[in-house]
Enzyme design. Structure first.
Site, PDB file in Angstrom:
ATOM      1  N   HIS A 121       2.836  -5.094  -4.008  1.00 20.08           N
ATOM      2  CA  HIS A 121       2.678  -4.598  -2.829  1.00 20.08           C
ATOM      3  C   HIS A 121       2.027  -3.361  -2.700  1.00 20.08           C
ATOM      4  O   HIS A 121       2.001  -2.416  -3.564  1.00 20.08           O
ATOM      5  CB  HIS A 121       3.992  -4.572  -1.978  1.00 20.08           C
ATOM      6  CG  HIS A 121       4.111  -4.270  -0.738  1.00 20.08           C
ATOM      7  ND1 HIS A 121       3.989  -2.934  -0.191  1.00 20.08           N
ATOM      8  CD2 HIS A 121       4.357  -4.907   0.392  1.00 20.08           C
ATOM      9  CE1 HIS A 121       4.000  -2.913   1.244  1.00 20.08           C
ATOM     10  NE2 HIS A 121       4.361  -4.083   1.551  1.00 20.08           N
ATOM     11  N   ASP A 198      10.143  -2.331  -8.199  1.00 19.32           N
ATOM     12  CA  ASP A 198      10.122  -2.386  -6.693  1.00 19.32           C
ATOM     13  C   ASP A 198      10.939  -3.730  -6.331  1.00 19.32           C
ATOM     14  O   ASP A 198      10.539  -4.598  -6.570  1.00 19.32           O
ATOM     15  CB  ASP A 198       8.838  -2.527  -6.086  1.00 19.32           C
ATOM     16  CG  ASP A 198       8.548  -3.043  -4.791  1.00 19.32           C
ATOM     17  OD1 ASP A 198       9.654  -3.094  -4.060  1.00 19.32           O
ATOM     18  OD2 ASP A 198       7.414  -3.205  -4.064  1.00 19.32           O
ATOM     19  N   GLN A 201      12.024  -7.056  -2.328  1.00 19.93           N
ATOM     20  CA  GLN A 201      12.285  -8.383  -2.028  1.00 19.93           C
ATOM     21  C   GLN A 201      13.382  -9.183  -2.916  1.00 19.93           C
ATOM     22  O   GLN A 201      13.463 -10.408  -2.902  1.00 19.93           O
ATOM     23  CB  GLN A 201      11.024  -9.372  -2.366  1.00 19.93           C
ATOM     24  CG  GLN A 201       9.853  -8.702  -1.247  1.00 19.93           C
ATOM     25  CD  GLN A 201      10.022  -9.001   0.171  1.00 19.93           C
ATOM     26  OE1 GLN A 201      11.049  -9.797   0.540  1.00 19.93           O
ATOM     27  NE2 GLN A 201       9.444  -8.449   1.348  1.00 19.93           N
ATOM     28  N   LYS A 224      15.664  -4.656   4.656  1.00 17.21           N
ATOM     29  CA  LYS A 224      15.400  -6.097   4.032  1.00 17.21           C
ATOM     30  C   LYS A 224      16.822  -6.621   3.449  1.00 17.21           C
ATOM     31  O   LYS A 224      16.654  -7.862   2.720  1.00 17.21           O
ATOM     32  CB  LYS A 224      14.202  -5.788   2.770  1.00 17.21           C
ATOM     33  CG  LYS A 224      12.897  -5.659   3.636  1.00 17.21           C
ATOM     34  CD  LYS A 224      11.943  -5.721   2.364  1.00 17.21           C
ATOM     35  CE  LYS A 224      10.787  -5.013   2.871  1.00 17.21           C
ATOM     36  NZ  LYS A 224       9.828  -5.635   3.732  1.00 17.21           N
ATOM     37  N   CYS A 364       0.000  -6.703   2.970  1.00 17.66           N
ATOM     38  CA  CYS A 364      -0.011  -5.504   2.155  1.00 17.66           C
ATOM     39  C   CYS A 364      -0.159  -5.874   0.719  1.00 17.66           C
ATOM     40  O   CYS A 364       0.353  -5.167  -0.268  1.00 17.66           O
ATOM     41  CB  CYS A 364       1.280  -4.806   2.507  1.00 17.66           C
ATOM     42  SG  CYS A 364       1.603  -4.187   4.255  1.00 17.66           S
TER      43      CYS A 364
HETATM   44  N1  C6P Z   1       6.896  -5.808   2.995  1.00 12.36           N
HETATM   45  C1  C6P Z   1       6.295  -7.691   3.994  1.00 12.36           C
HETATM   46  O1  C6P Z   1       6.388  -8.384   5.200  1.00 12.36           O
HETATM   47  P1  C6P Z   1       9.031  -0.779   3.377  1.00 12.36           P
HETATM   48  O2  C6P Z   1       7.958  -1.052   4.486  1.00 12.36           O
HETATM   49  O3  C6P Z   1       8.995   0.830   2.782  1.00 12.36           O
HETATM   50  O4  C6P Z   1      10.522  -1.132   3.789  1.00 12.36           O
HETATM   51  O5  C6P Z   1       8.752  -1.702   2.085  1.00 12.36           O
HETATM   52  C2  C6P Z   1       7.557  -1.787   1.541  1.00 12.36           C
HETATM   53  C3  C6P Z   1       7.536  -2.918   0.517  1.00 12.36           C
HETATM   54  C4  C6P Z   1       7.642  -2.823  -0.659  1.00 12.36           C
HETATM   55  N2  C6P Z   1       7.459  -3.703  -1.676  1.00 12.36           N
HETATM   56  C5  C6P Z   1       7.530  -4.989  -1.320  1.00 12.36           C
HETATM   57  C6  C6P Z   1       7.656  -5.951  -2.377  1.00 12.36           C
HETATM   58  C7  C6P Z   1       7.617  -5.278   0.063  1.00 12.36           C
HETATM   59  O6  C6P Z   1       7.616  -6.608   0.426  1.00 12.36           O
HETATM   60  C8  C6P Z   1       7.533  -4.291   0.867  1.00 12.36           C
HETATM   61  C9  C6P Z   1       7.622  -4.717   2.373  1.00 12.36           C
HETATM   62  C10 C6P Z   1       6.917  -6.262   4.152  1.00 12.36           C
HETATM   63  O7  C6P Z   1       6.201  -8.282   3.132  1.00 12.36           O
HETATM   64  C11 C6P Z   1       6.265  -5.459   4.944  1.00 12.36           C
HETATM   65  S1  C6P Z   1       4.875  -5.026   4.439  1.00 12.36           S
END
Ligand code: C6P
Length: 411
Positions: A121, A198, A201, A224, A364
């Protein structure tokens, strides 16, 4: 786990309609819905517990501070951290990963290498790109197998004594791939690299055990995992956190201030400058309790079953391409696909008109899209509160979409 109807009754969002149809929410990788205990805790906080933490000496202030710090311990237990002092509250995964990159734990010189994977991501890629540009370090990418898993041979080939950081997602937000974090961390540590995971997910969808993983940093978001937005966590090995410096200076992160100098609080409080997202932390605590009551392993099994059913149903449609591993342990609840040559946004619009919420676009993860050779995909992502009927409905809707566009000479 309770019966699916009992579980769904905990999530008021799910009872809505969208475009005149019962809402089918399959965008859980973007954010999960919030159960009543989380919603009630937020209301209760603002109506009865709203004081600042770590400051006031009166009874209410002490109680809210204790609740806030209690959630730090809950998080530590959830991820099996050896101490609550390894838990830093952040805005979310993105902020946590920026702390990992820019907080001083990593010091790079020209020609040092940062290893990321093609499936990252942007939040676990752009900070490393910027850090590489600032230091003269080289950013390298581990490629993927045709099945959409991390190419272990390529990982080993690219890992060397020049590698100072390995940054990898525990689970992909597009392919659904679950990465072998413990093996990656062990191998990366053999060359002395710092390992950043990270877990955006993974958290709430599978057991996360930071001691078993053995990484240096793990980042995730509250929203999440059934919690509120604006709250997240950076877990770090205590010794690694001790090497970090604050990125924000000001109120509450200090120990003593004179006209000329300041000493700082200990880890992790020195990283939590200013008034924090107290409501978010309290809501996160309730989300963790809810997840634990349902059972993370039970949640994982249910989501894997739903995703496997969805992926198999979509794969059976002639024009549909499903990305990522076929099924099994290496998969989470994310299923990305395309329908013929139709634009992902067009497919998502047709699904939207039938009450189904999915995400379309690059998610993203533009480097991954380049690797797949597509501008974007449709992405359905399940949570344990989804039903098999919802999954089947999506398959039927995609089938109809395919037929509709074919009849009109498109796709
Ligand atoms: N992915 C998706 O629709 P934040 O926005 O900081 O809470 O998380 C960022 C992020 C980082 N790593 C991974 C693997 C992610 O999936 C995400 C967030 C969402 O896939 C919003 S772009």
């Amino acid at each position: 786990m309770q019966s699916i109807n009992t579980v769904r009754a905990d999530f008021p969002f799910l009872t809505q309609t969208m475009n005149g149809h019962p809402l089918i929410y399959l965008d859980n990788a973007a954010t999960t819905q919030k159960p009543w205990p989380v919603l009630q805790a937020l209301r209760q906080y603002y109506t009865q517990e709203n004081v600042n933490v770590h400051r006031g000496g009166y009874a209410r202030a002490a109680a809210t501070t204790a609740e806030y710090e209690g959630v730090r311990m809950q998080v530590a237990r959830l991820i099996n951290a050896s101490s609550a002092r390894e838990i830093v509250f952040t805005k979310g995964t993105t902020e946590a990963l920026n702390w990992a990159a820019f907080g001083g734990a990593v010091s790079l010189k020209p020609q040092d290498e940062i290893l990321v994977t093609v499936m990252e991501h942007h939040s676990n890629l752009v900070p490393w790109q910027i850090l590489a540009a600032r230091t003269g370090a080289v950013l390298r990418f581990v490629e993927l197998t045709t099945a959409g898993t991390l190419d272990w041979v390529d990982f080993q080939r690219k890992l060397s004594t020049r590698t100072r950081v390995v940054a990898v997602s525990a689970a992909s937000n597009v392919l659904g791939t679950v990465n072998p974090v413990a093996a990656i961390a062990r191998t990366a540590h053999e060359v002395g690299a710092l390992v950043v995971v990270d877990a955006a997910q993974a958290i709430g969808h599978m057991p996360v055990d930071v001691q078993k993983w053995g990484a240096d940093f793990v980042a995730f978001s509250g929203h999440k995992m059934l919690g509120p937005t604006g709250i997240g966590v950076l877990w770090g090995q205590r010794a690694v956190l001790e090497r970090m410096h604050p990125l924000e200076y000001g109120g509450e992160m200090i120990s003593a201030v004179t006209r000329n100098e300041t000493t700082f609080k200990e880890v992790p409080w020195c990283f939590e400058g200013g008034t924090q997202n107290i409501a978010g932390v309290i809501g996160l605590g309730k989300a963790i309790r809810y997840l634990e009551q349902q059972g993370i392993a039970t949640i994982q099994a249910r989501e894997q079953r739903l995703a496997a059913r969805l992926a198999a149903g979509l794969r059976a449609l002639p024009q549909v391409t499903v990305y990522g591993p076929v099924s099994g342990e290496q998969r989470n609840g994310v299923v990305a696909f395309n329908v013929g040559s139709l634009h992902a946004h067009d497919v998502a619009t047709v699904l939207d008109a039938q009450g189904t919420a999915v995400r379309a676009g690059h998610h993203c993860a533009q480097v991954l899209m380049d690797h797949l050779g597509v501008p974007g995909t449709v992405r359905a992502s399940v949570a344990f509160y989804n039903t098999t009927a919802e999954v089947d409905a999506l398959i039927t809707q995609v089938e109809r979409t395919e037929a509709f566009f074919k009849k009109h000479g498109m796709g």
